[in-house]
Structure formats: structure tokens, C-alpha cells
Write a protein that holds these residues in place. Structure first.
Motif, PDB file in Angstrom:
ATOM      1  N   LEU A  79     -77.359  -7.350  11.838  1.00 42.74           N
ATOM      2  CA  LEU A  79     -76.228  -8.211  12.202  1.00 42.74           C
ATOM      3  C   LEU A  79     -76.068  -8.436  13.701  1.00 42.74           C
ATOM      4  N   LEU A  80     -76.482  -7.457  14.506  1.00 33.19           N
ATOM      5  CA  LEU A  80     -76.132  -7.485  15.920  1.00 33.19           C
ATOM      6  C   LEU A  80     -76.621  -8.728  16.656  1.00 33.19           C
ATOM      7  N   SER A  81     -77.801  -9.238  16.314  1.00 36.02           N
ATOM      8  CA  SER A  81     -78.330 -10.388  17.037  1.00 36.02           C
ATOM      9  C   SER A  81     -77.543 -11.669  16.771  1.00 36.02           C
ATOM     10  N   PHE A  82     -76.641 -11.634  15.772  1.00 35.15           N
ATOM     11  CA  PHE A  82     -75.844 -12.817  15.452  1.00 35.15           C
ATOM     12  C   PHE A  82     -74.493 -12.817  16.165  1.00 35.15           C
ATOM     13  N   MET A 137     -85.093 -11.601   5.982  1.00 32.75           N
ATOM     14  CA  MET A 137     -84.908 -12.637   6.986  1.00 32.75           C
ATOM     15  C   MET A 137     -86.062 -12.693   7.980  1.00 32.75           C
ATOM     16  N   LEU A 138     -86.417 -13.922   8.341  1.00 32.82           N
ATOM     17  CA  LEU A 138     -87.300 -14.190   9.474  1.00 32.82           C
ATOM     18  C   LEU A 138     -86.450 -14.893  10.515  1.00 32.82           C
ATOM     19  N   THR A 139     -86.275 -14.290  11.672  1.00 31.63           N
ATOM     20  CA  THR A 139     -85.381 -14.867  12.662  1.00 31.63           C
ATOM     21  C   THR A 139     -86.071 -15.029  14.012  1.00 31.63           C
ATOM     22  N   SER A 140     -85.618 -16.035  14.736  1.00 29.61           N
ATOM     23  CA  SER A 140     -85.986 -16.224  16.128  1.00 29.61           C
ATOM     24  C   SER A 140     -84.722 -16.687  16.835  1.00 29.61           C
ATOM     25  N   GLU A 141     -84.828 -17.063  18.079  1.00 28.47           N
ATOM     26  CA  GLU A 141     -83.626 -17.468  18.806  1.00 28.47           C
ATOM     27  C   GLU A 141     -82.967 -18.692  18.180  1.00 28.47           C
ATOM     28  N   HIS A 142     -83.781 -19.606  17.625  1.00 25.58           N
ATOM     29  CA  HIS A 142     -83.242 -20.872  17.127  1.00 25.58           C
ATOM     30  C   HIS A 142     -83.502 -21.117  15.646  1.00 25.58           C
ATOM     31  N   SER A 143     -83.979 -20.121  14.919  1.00 27.14           N
ATOM     32  CA  SER A 143     -84.225 -20.325  13.496  1.00 27.14           C
ATOM     33  C   SER A 143     -83.949 -19.050  12.719  1.00 27.14           C
TER      34      SER A 143
END
Length: 209
Positions: free
Chosen positions: A31-34, A117-123
Motif C-alpha cells: 500500500l505504501l507506494s500509493f 500487481m505489476l506496478t510502476s510510477e505510471h501504471s
């Protein structure tokens, strides 16, 4: 599939995490990166969970049992990561207030579940099997990751910049979608934003002015 996929902006919004062990740590790290404001309530908080929380300026730690009044601040959702009996108590309190709750590893108590989840800065790409097989969701995530362009964020930023020009140049909505789809397909194939010459060539191939 009973779970509707929905992306929610949780920046600066409160999330209540009831638990301080390994399951709570796993949810905390996801959660922290959100960018939410996270309150952690549990009589037992492991050193690892404490360090992760302290490294994030928006997390608050309270070493005690959950109380119904903890819901007065109306958190966006609640994560219950304690023993089953305690989780049932937390879930019942949340449902009295119509606050969504996730009971970790107890699908029968969950209003929502966390996808792989696959996450990056913009996706962010979420993958779920509806709780039937978390292992299969992880394997699907691995397969999808192999198909995602390495420079996806660069392509997304470029598409955001070029979209207004396409809409200005092409008034027809169907043609807009066709051109934008063609541009992003070519960018994905090349794994980079297109040059001006490549953009014009794409226009010429797809629409006549």
C-alpha cells in the motif's frame, strides 16, 4: 467472478490496518507506494512491521486492540490481519458502518481482495483469480510481466502528450481511437515513444485528411 476490479485514488486518505505481523507487513508494503495515511492498530507489532511503518511518514502505530470507535474517522477501507476470532469482530464492526474490509487469508470474511500487481510510477496491472488460486495469480503476473514493454512509463507519458494533438487534428471519435491505438501499438512494438516522422507515417497509413 464475484470481485469487480476497481482502481481507487487513496492518496492522503486513511486506511486502517488491524494487525502487526507478517500478513500486516505484506499489505503495508503493497500500500505504501500509493500514498495513503495508514493507521496500524495491534497489541503486537513485529520489529519488521514497525520499521516499515516508521520509514513511511504517513503511518501511525497504536499498540492496542481494535475498538469500534476506530471507525469514527471513516477510513476508506479496513484490513484485518489478526487471528480469526479477532478478525470476525473487526469485520462485523466494519459492516455495521458499511466500511469495506479485507480479512487476510479469510476469503469468506472479505468484502474485497488484493490482486497480484505489476506496478510502476505510471501504471498498475491487477490480476485476480477470485481467491481460487493465489499461486495461479502470481504465475499469471509473471507471464504478463514478460509482455509489458520495458519503457512503458515513457510511452504512457508520451501518449498523454500527443493525445490532445490527435484530438485537435481528428474530430471523428472513431478515427481518433484508431489513430491512438495504432500509435500505441507501434510504440509498444518498438518499446519507446515514436519520433515525429513515425507519428506522421502512422497518420498517413490510417487516415486521409
Amino acid at each position: 467472478m464475484n470481485y469487480f476490479p476497481m482502481f481507487m485514488d487513496i492518496r492522503n486518505r486513511e486506511i486502517l490496518l488491524c494487525g502487526g505481523g507478517v500478513h500486516a507487513l505484506e499489505k503495508l508494503e503493497r500500500l505504501l507506494s500509493f500514498g495513503p495515511c495508514i493507521r496500524i492498530i495491534s497489541p503486537k507489532i513485529t520489529p519488521e512491521t514497525q520499521r516499515a511503518a516508521e520509514a513511511f511518514h504517513g503511518a501511525m502505530l497504536e499498540r492496542r486492540f481494535f475498538e469500534k470507535k476506530d471507525l469514527d474517522s471513516a477510513p476508506v477501507f479496513v484490513i484485518a490481519a489478526e487471528e480469526r476470532e479477532e478478525n470476525v469482530r473487526i469485520v462485523n464492526a466494519c459492516r455495521e458502518r458499511n466500511i469495506p474490509v479485507n480479512a487476510v487469508d479469510m476469503q469468506d470474511l472479505c468484502d474485497f481482495i488484493f490482486p497480484a500487481m505489476l506496478t510502476s510510477e505510471h501504471s498498475c496491472i491487477g490480476i485476480s483469480t477470485g481467491g481460487l488460486s493465489p499461486a495461479a495469480a502470481v504465475e499469471l503476473k509473471r507471464n504478463v510481466a514478460e509482455a509489458v514493454p520495458e519503457h512503458l512509463d515513457d510511452i504512457l507519458l508520451w501518449m498523454a502528450q500527443i493525445r490532445p494533438a490527435v484530438r485537435e487534428r481528428i474530430r471523428d471519435k472513431t478515427s481518433q481511437r484508431a489513430v491512438l491505438r495504432g500509435l500505441v501499438q507501434e510504440a509498444f512494438r518498438l518499446d519507446r515513444p515514436l519520433t515525429e516522422e513515425e507519428v506522421e507515417r502512422n497518420f498517413d497509413n490510417r487516415i486521409c485528411f
